[in-house]
Write a protein that holds these residues in place. Sequence first.
Motif: not given
Length: 88
Positions: A12-32
């Motif tokens: 999947x593609x997550x996000x379509x804009x610039x994202x804060x690094x911490x927010x990106x890490x939270x998303x990366x660690x969310x349930x698949x």
Amino acid sequence: MKLLLIEWIDASVIGDQWTELEEARETANSKIETCLSVGWLVDECRQGTPYHTVYLAMTDGRDVVGPQIEIPVGTIISRREIDGFSMG
């Protein structure tokens, strides 16, 4: 052909804009989220490491098959044959 139920992880593609690094890490660690697909096993193909795929058809018309899906083996969480069904 065998009838299979496959649970797999879809890319999947997550996000379509610039994202804060911490927010990106939270998303990366969310349930698949996973997908479930049922289909007739047409073939398992090894097109070259690591491109090993399972190729399913949604419909078996004996000499022709309906819509197909190709699932990379590395994304498969589980697979099982659905007993009592066999074609061709």
